[in-house]
Design a protein around this motif. Structure first.
Motif: not given
Length: 250
Positions: A163-173, A195-202, A218-223
């Protein structure tokens, strides 16, 4: 196989591991005919090897008569993840030293992404992922990178299973949109999670090349900190770290 015999390799052991790797690469379950077709081994050989692997607990037979990875592999998996973490950490730390943000190593484990190593960033802020966390590929940069070697059919089947559960408004479904982003990752050499897994995280990720287990760094951090400029400068650093890790893993 002739090269293995000349170098002192044991053919039956090599073939057994080939079968286990094929099953793992095909979602963890395969039939005998498919194993024979993809390995090139004759069916009598497949029967003999599979029967031995079932007896040892490294494969098990499903009600469908197909074969799945067995529970005894968990013993090897625990040890291999510890080894992978040990080997990866120096490479991840070099990325942090260069870019400052938290850096992760992830692997494709069945239909999910598992985080297996991490070097915390130099900034004082909570981690967005942690070692041992498992997530769906469709909402992560590492997922897009890891599926770069999969065919469109394989990706669609994986998405249908999980499935493609929506986690944030940006999640690909939408599977088509996700597949397009995987193709874009193949073309440019890196994937993004906006921001597809967590809002505000890129997050930005690259695949680790030429390894039997599918891995991505990968490298991640706040937008606000993960600017386009930082991502652009981080990609070659991540790519270099991924290549160095691949060389260490041999």
């Amino acid at each position: 196989m002739a090269d293995q015999r000349r170098s002192g390799g044991v053919q039956s052991i090599a073939r057994a591991f080939t079968l286990l790797e094929l099953v793992a690469a095909n979602g963890g379950v395969m039939g005998l005919s498919q194993l024979s077709q993809e390995s090139g081994f004759p069916l009598p050989t497949i029967h003999r090897l599979v029967r031995t692997l079932v007896d040892l607990g490294y494969l098990r037979q499903e009600p469908s008569r197909r074969y799945a990875l067995g529970p005894r592999l968990l013993l090897l998996a625990d040890s291999s993840e510890t080894m992978l973490n040990h080997v990866a950490i120096p490479h991840l730390r070099r990325v942090v030293d260069s870019a400052g943000e938290t850096t992760n190593l992830a692997m494709l484990d069945g239909d999910q992404v598992a985080y297996v190593a991490q070097a915390p960033g130099s900034h004082s802020m909570r981690m967005f992922t942690e070692v041992g966390r498992r997530v769906s590929p469709h909402c992560t940069a590492v997922g897009k990178a890891l599926l770069g070697e999969s065919s469109e059919t394989e990706i669609r089947e994986l998405l249908a299973r999980g499935g493609m559960e929506r986690h944030t408004p940006h999640t690909l479904t939408d599977p088509d949109e996700f597949i397009a982003q995987v193709a874009q990752c193949r073309e440019r050499g890196y994937a993004l999670d906006e921001g597809e897994q967590e809002v505000g995280v890129r997050c930005v990720a690259v695949v680790v090349p030429s390894t039997s287990t599918r891995l991505a760094v990968s490298m991640s951090g706040p937008v606000p900190r993960m600017s386009d400029e930082l991502v652009e400068s981080a990609v070659p650093v991540l790519t270099k770290a991924a290549a160095a890790l691949a060389a260490d893993l041999g």
